[in-house]
Design a protein around this motif. Structure first.
Motif, short mmCIF file in Angstrom:
data_model
loop_
_atom_site.label_atom_id
_atom_site.label_comp_id
_atom_site.label_asym_id
_atom_site.label_seq_id
_atom_site.Cartn_x
_atom_site.Cartn_y
_atom_site.Cartn_z
N ARG A 150 46.54 52.64 38.59
CA ARG A 150 46.74 52.24 37.26
C ARG A 150 45.86 53.03 36.25
N ARG A 229 51.59 52.97 37.16
CA ARG A 229 51.36 51.94 36.19
C ARG A 229 50.50 52.39 35.26
N SER B 303 51.48 47.83 32.22
CA SER B 303 51.02 48.01 33.39
C SER B 303 50.61 47.16 34.53
#
Lengths: 349, 349
Positions: A150, A229, B303
């Motif tokens: 992420r 992400r 995200s």
């Protein structure tokens, strides 16, 4: 090896166009011919290149005859009008606009990340968004060692992202404010001098602006990680021409700061800039005019054992636009491409 | 109810001191007497307050005699010298410096967050770091509804954070650069005009600067959440007096954007500033001089299903410093405190 190329610059009078000229000269690009194209408004001007005064021609269908490579930076609508015509004339178009970036058949290339993608083109190769390129060169080498799970980015974007006129507007605003006068706005919706505001590109239904979605979608495409992400907050700041970014990375397991520093210091397109004693890290002032993206302040994220924080500044016009496009052209040239127009158009290597 | 208070301002000639004076007047603080204290260098000057010219006195032990409340903003080293002496003289010190903030016996107060803590003081109440206050008033109302699991902040901090002289330096640098001259640096380590750099406070062994650790540690103390996961990247930007912050919040479960907007629009100390059609959100230019922290661009983090993104701008000198301290004083006054000196020192309500 001594092959030379007929190059056309579309948008030759803009901030990125000017940088194209500087880079073709300084990098000794193997030019057979250089054609400067722009809107009819700019036609008739001359621009100096390698000691010669080159005329700026109005873009037209015929202008792309006998051109091998088009470096385009004239905005998405102009690219949508002219790119296919240039390709039909046998040229490969390296397009700096957002027009074709997300088209599945158009490769989106950062030479330090996915050079191989350039050779899959069908006539158009897209140059990514500036903020995305700067982030990609910094994050890619880490992602290669340990996949990023992420990414949370906050950007500090300079006036140059809105073009040469925007840079002037910001300077005029600063002068007005220093003299106690009202700052005038024309390009930007709000005064940028001594102020800042969330990036003024179009917002989607989730409230993300186009610039933020470019960082999300283009990074996924360049990295070939369609599910990566990513979230971003893009902000315009009163800086002239280099963008900075605060990037929080989350990995699947701890990533040592020492290893990250070593990787960044050995990777292409980035330069580790850290003097912890002097509190000296990347700054837009120092990134301006540099090819490399300056990366530093690599820290263990104290809120997450699997996290790293990093900070970068990179020249938005150079690596963020013109340099990356010229590097893509150099990738092709290194393989003696574009070959005959038929081959270039069909995309076969 | 008609009780009035003898107030002293320590650091009366600084940027925050000037704001104290403005706030005491505009908020009609129940003053019996106002004493302006500063370093011997500034003594002898006079400052206008409510139509009167008040003399600036050099700070001394005797200066705190017959003073009920000291509003101190003269830096940590000055506070370390004088705060105990003022308390011994019977005053309550509301201290804007970092000197006592993390001392377990000193309450660290944001009136919108933990007003009750103010009444536990033993003579000194600490006013938090400016960046921390702005974040705290925005995040607290959300945290009350659904606890924040992790917070990632990136800041855009104005020159005023380094004082009145720093603001002047930044303007002088801008003027020099616009005239094609070199920017001079004296307060800041690098030019700030048309540039930006990571916050130049001292770095710890993990590479976090003091400003970042204040955001981490002070937020934990104010929220009474000693384990709260927070990371921050603090950056100085060429803005005069309001700070902005991009804040990524992670909750234990989804937090709807609509609910977050409703909460922010109904909470004290914050103002929801969002016009999605006009791409209009908080800006430092508009936060300057305002009491409320402007909060907007509340988005679902794409995200993270449990995440929210938000953006704020707040006046660093006002809510970030002087206003918060005056609000603390008003909390005491509302309860008819400080009472007799003995009581104030012993901390009994």
């Amino acid at each position: 090896m001594s092959k030379t190329y007929r190059v056309a610059i579309l948008g030759a009078t803009g901030a990125v166009g000017t940088e194209f000229l500087e880079l073709l000269a300084s990098r000794q690009f193997p030019l057979a011919d250089l054609k400067l194209l722009a809107s009819p408004r700019s036609a008739g001007r001359t621009i100096q290149f390698a000691g010669e005064n080159l005329p700026v021609e109005a873009v037209s269908e015929e202008a792309f005859n006998n051109v091998d490579i088009v470096l385009a930076s004239a905005g998405a609508s102009t690219s949508r009008v002219w790119a296919d015509k240039a390709v039909a004339s046998g040229a490969v178009v390296i397009d700096n606009s957002s027009a074709f970036r997300m088209e599945p058949t158009v490769p989106l290339v950062v030479p330090e990340v996915n050079p191989e993608a350039a050779f899959t083109h069908k006539g158009i190769i897209a140059n990514p968004n500036c903020t995305t390129i700067l982030m990609a060169v910094a994050v890619w080498p880490l992602h290669q060692v340990e996949p990023v799970q992420r990414l949370v980015a906050a950007t500090y974007q300079s006036a140059s992202g809105a073009g040469a006129r925007a840079m002037e507007e910001m300077k005029e605003q600063a002068q007005a404010i220093l003299q106690g006068e009202q700052a005038k706005t024309e390009i930007f919706p709000y005064p940028l001098a001594f102020n800042l505001f969330p990036h003024n590109s179009k917002l989607n239904e989730l409230g993300y602006c186009e610039e933020e979605m470019k960082m999300v979608n283009e990074t996924r495409k360049i990295f070939a990680e369609p599910q990566m992400r990513i979230t971003a907050t893009c902000v315009r700041v009163p800086v002239l021409r280099a963008h900075s970014e605060a990037i929080n990375l989350e990995f699947g397991r701890p990533f040592s700061v020492e290893k990250a520093r070593e990787i960044i210091s050995q990777s292409p397109g980035v330069q580790l800039v850290e003097d912890w004693q002097a509190n000296y890290f990347p700054m837009p002032m120092e990134a301006s005019g540099k090819d490399d993206v300056l990366v530093g302040r690599i820290r263990q994220d104290i809120s997450n054992p699997n996290g790293l924080e990093l900070w970068l500044s990179g020249d938005q016009i150079r690596k963020g636009a013109a340099l990356n496009a010229v590097q893509i052209a150099e990738l092709l040239v290194k393989e003696n491409l574009p070959a005959a127009p038929e081959l270039a158009v069909s995309g076969k290597k």
